[in-house]
Design a protein around this motif. Structure first.
Motif, PDB file in Angstrom:
ATOM      1  N   MET A  54       0.843  -1.197   0.000  1.00  0.00           N
ATOM      2  CA  MET A  54       0.000   0.000   0.000  1.00  0.00           C
ATOM      3  C   MET A  54       0.881   1.251   0.000  1.00  0.00           C
ATOM      4  O   MET A  54       1.858   1.335   0.733  1.00  0.00           O
ATOM      5  CB  MET A  54      -0.916   0.015   1.229  1.00  0.00           C
ATOM      6  CG  MET A  54      -1.793   1.251   1.334  1.00  0.00           C
ATOM      7  SD  MET A  54      -2.862   1.237   2.791  1.00  0.00           S
ATOM      8  CE  MET A  54      -4.006  -0.062   2.334  1.00  0.00           C
TER       9      MET A  54
ATOM     10  N   ARG B 252       1.045   8.679  -5.590  1.00  0.00           N
ATOM     11  CA  ARG B 252       0.914   7.401  -6.291  1.00  0.00           C
ATOM     12  C   ARG B 252       1.893   7.234  -7.455  1.00  0.00           C
ATOM     13  O   ARG B 252       2.325   6.120  -7.746  1.00  0.00           O
ATOM     14  CB  ARG B 252      -0.518   7.239  -6.807  1.00  0.00           C
ATOM     15  CG  ARG B 252      -1.537   7.187  -5.679  1.00  0.00           C
ATOM     16  CD  ARG B 252      -2.927   6.866  -6.191  1.00  0.00           C
ATOM     17  NE  ARG B 252      -3.005   5.524  -6.743  1.00  0.00           N
ATOM     18  CZ  ARG B 252      -4.113   4.978  -7.245  1.00  0.00           C
ATOM     19  NH1 ARG B 252      -5.241   5.681  -7.264  1.00  0.00           N
ATOM     20  NH2 ARG B 252      -4.125   3.764  -7.717  1.00  0.00           N
TER      21      ARG B 252
ATOM     22  N   GLU C  29      -7.018   9.070   0.809  1.00  0.00           N
ATOM     23  CA  GLU C  29      -7.532   7.861   1.466  1.00  0.00           C
ATOM     24  C   GLU C  29      -8.564   7.151   0.603  1.00  0.00           C
ATOM     25  O   GLU C  29      -8.612   5.914   0.570  1.00  0.00           O
ATOM     26  CB  GLU C  29      -8.107   8.233   2.822  1.00  0.00           C
ATOM     27  CG  GLU C  29      -7.026   8.680   3.808  1.00  0.00           C
ATOM     28  CD  GLU C  29      -7.566   9.079   5.168  1.00  0.00           C
ATOM     29  OE1 GLU C  29      -6.835   8.931   6.164  1.00  0.00           O
ATOM     30  OE2 GLU C  29      -8.730   9.543   5.240  1.00  0.00           O
TER      31      GLU C  29
ATOM     32  N   SER D 181      -8.493   6.940  -2.474  1.00  0.00           N
ATOM     33  CA  SER D 181      -7.765   6.320  -3.578  1.00  0.00           C
ATOM     34  C   SER D 181      -6.834   5.209  -3.117  1.00  0.00           C
ATOM     35  O   SER D 181      -6.006   4.718  -3.897  1.00  0.00           O
ATOM     36  CB  SER D 181      -6.960   7.384  -4.343  1.00  0.00           C
ATOM     37  OG  SER D 181      -7.831   8.376  -4.857  1.00  0.00           O
ATOM     38  N   GLY D 182      -6.944   4.835  -1.842  1.00  0.00           N
ATOM     39  CA  GLY D 182      -6.154   3.720  -1.330  1.00  0.00           C
ATOM     40  C   GLY D 182      -4.785   4.091  -0.804  1.00  0.00           C
ATOM     41  O   GLY D 182      -3.959   3.204  -0.546  1.00  0.00           O
TER      42      GLY D 182
ATOM     43  N   ARG E 221      -2.450   5.274   2.147  1.00  0.00           N
ATOM     44  CA  ARG E 221      -2.480   5.290   3.605  1.00  0.00           C
ATOM     45  C   ARG E 221      -1.759   6.540   4.116  1.00  0.00           C
ATOM     46  O   ARG E 221      -0.575   6.739   3.820  1.00  0.00           O
ATOM     47  CB  ARG E 221      -1.809   4.046   4.162  1.00  0.00           C
ATOM     48  CG  ARG E 221      -1.866   3.966   5.690  1.00  0.00           C
ATOM     49  CD  ARG E 221      -1.403   2.608   6.174  1.00  0.00           C
ATOM     50  NE  ARG E 221      -1.418   2.497   7.610  1.00  0.00           N
ATOM     51  CZ  ARG E 221      -1.162   1.389   8.287  1.00  0.00           C
ATOM     52  NH1 ARG E 221      -0.882   0.271   7.623  1.00  0.00           N
ATOM     53  NH2 ARG E 221      -1.188   1.373   9.607  1.00  0.00           N
TER      54      ARG E 221
END
Length: 252
Positions: free
Chosen positions: A1, A202, A242, A244-245, A247
């Motif tokens: 993650m 990301r 958050e 969008s994954g 952490r």
């Protein structure tokens, strides 16, 4: 993650004057860069912010600066290395008193303004800041731009280094920040800031002011607290990350 820390400059007041909404921002960020009295901040402000950060489990960082209250630490200054090292240690020590009184500690160091930008390229000034961190003890992590002299010198000295990115600042093709005096240096469109935050987290990249793609690998993302609507924008950034994954967590 994917993980990212959110940091913000807090405690930037003096006496009755306050620039940042510290209490609200502390409900969003995971790390607080607390002004240590040289560019902003005073004893009462440092104590208050440390107490609020400790209550929320937010990491406390010393935001060290040139001695420049009138210029908010954003004016270029030439400070002898030995003097700068002592002043950096002094600022960290002052904040540590209030962090420990609040049941926490100073967890990292981040330079501010003109000093931050100077030590991207100036190895002598970067070495002085690192010397100040070492003088303060505890081998604290240092936060700065990827590939900066500051992080290179810090790593050689055995300090943990943490790379940082800015979603609301324009970048050059070299991966440095566009000077504030240049048009387009500060990104004011909230939607653009939110999307750039996700892109940095990301994809570890951002589009430079000139249009080229620039790699910016960062463990922490700075959200400026002195811009209009800063709290609402910070909340939007965290919610978008958050959702969008990503952490969101402190790096220390």
């Amino acid at each position: 993650m994917t993980r990212i820390d959110l940091n913000a400059d807090l405690g930037e007041g003096f006496g009755r004057w306050r620039l940042t909404d510290d209490e609200q921002l502390l409900s969003v960020v995971t790390s607080a860069n607390v002004a240590c009295g040289f560019h902003a901040g005073d004893a009462a402000t440092m104590r208050r912010v440390c107490e609020q950060a400790a209550e929320r489990g937010v990491r406390i960082g010393a935001q060290v600066s040139y001695r420049d209250l009138a210029g908010f630490g954003r004016r270029a200054m030439d400070v002898p290395p030995a003097e700068l090292a002592a002043e950096v240690a002094y600022q960290i020590g002052a904040l540590e008193v209030f962090a420990r009184a609040a049941g926490s500690r100073v967890a990292y160091v981040k330079p501010h303004g003109a000093l931050y930008n100077r030590i991207v390229r100036d190895e002598e000034q970067a070495s002085a800041v690192v010397e100040g961190v070492l003088l303060a003890g505890a081998g604290l992590p240092v936060l700065g731009l990827p590939s900066s002299q500051f992080l290179k010198v810090g790593e050689r000295a055995g300090l943990p280094v943490v790379t940082e990115a800015f979603a609301d600042r324009a970048y050059t093709v070299e991966g440095t920040l566009v000077p504030r005096a240049q048009e387009g240096a500060v990104i004011t469109d909230a939607d653009a800031v939110v999307e750039r935050s996700l892109e940095l987290a990301r994809s570890a990249a951002v589009t430079a002011l000139s249009g080229e793609r620039v790699v910016v690998r960062a463990r922490s993302l700075c959200l400026h607290g002195d811009t209009p609507g800063a709290v609402g924008l910070a909340r939007r950034v965290r919610e978008r990350l958050e959702a969008s994954g990503v952490r969101v967590e402190a790096f220390v």
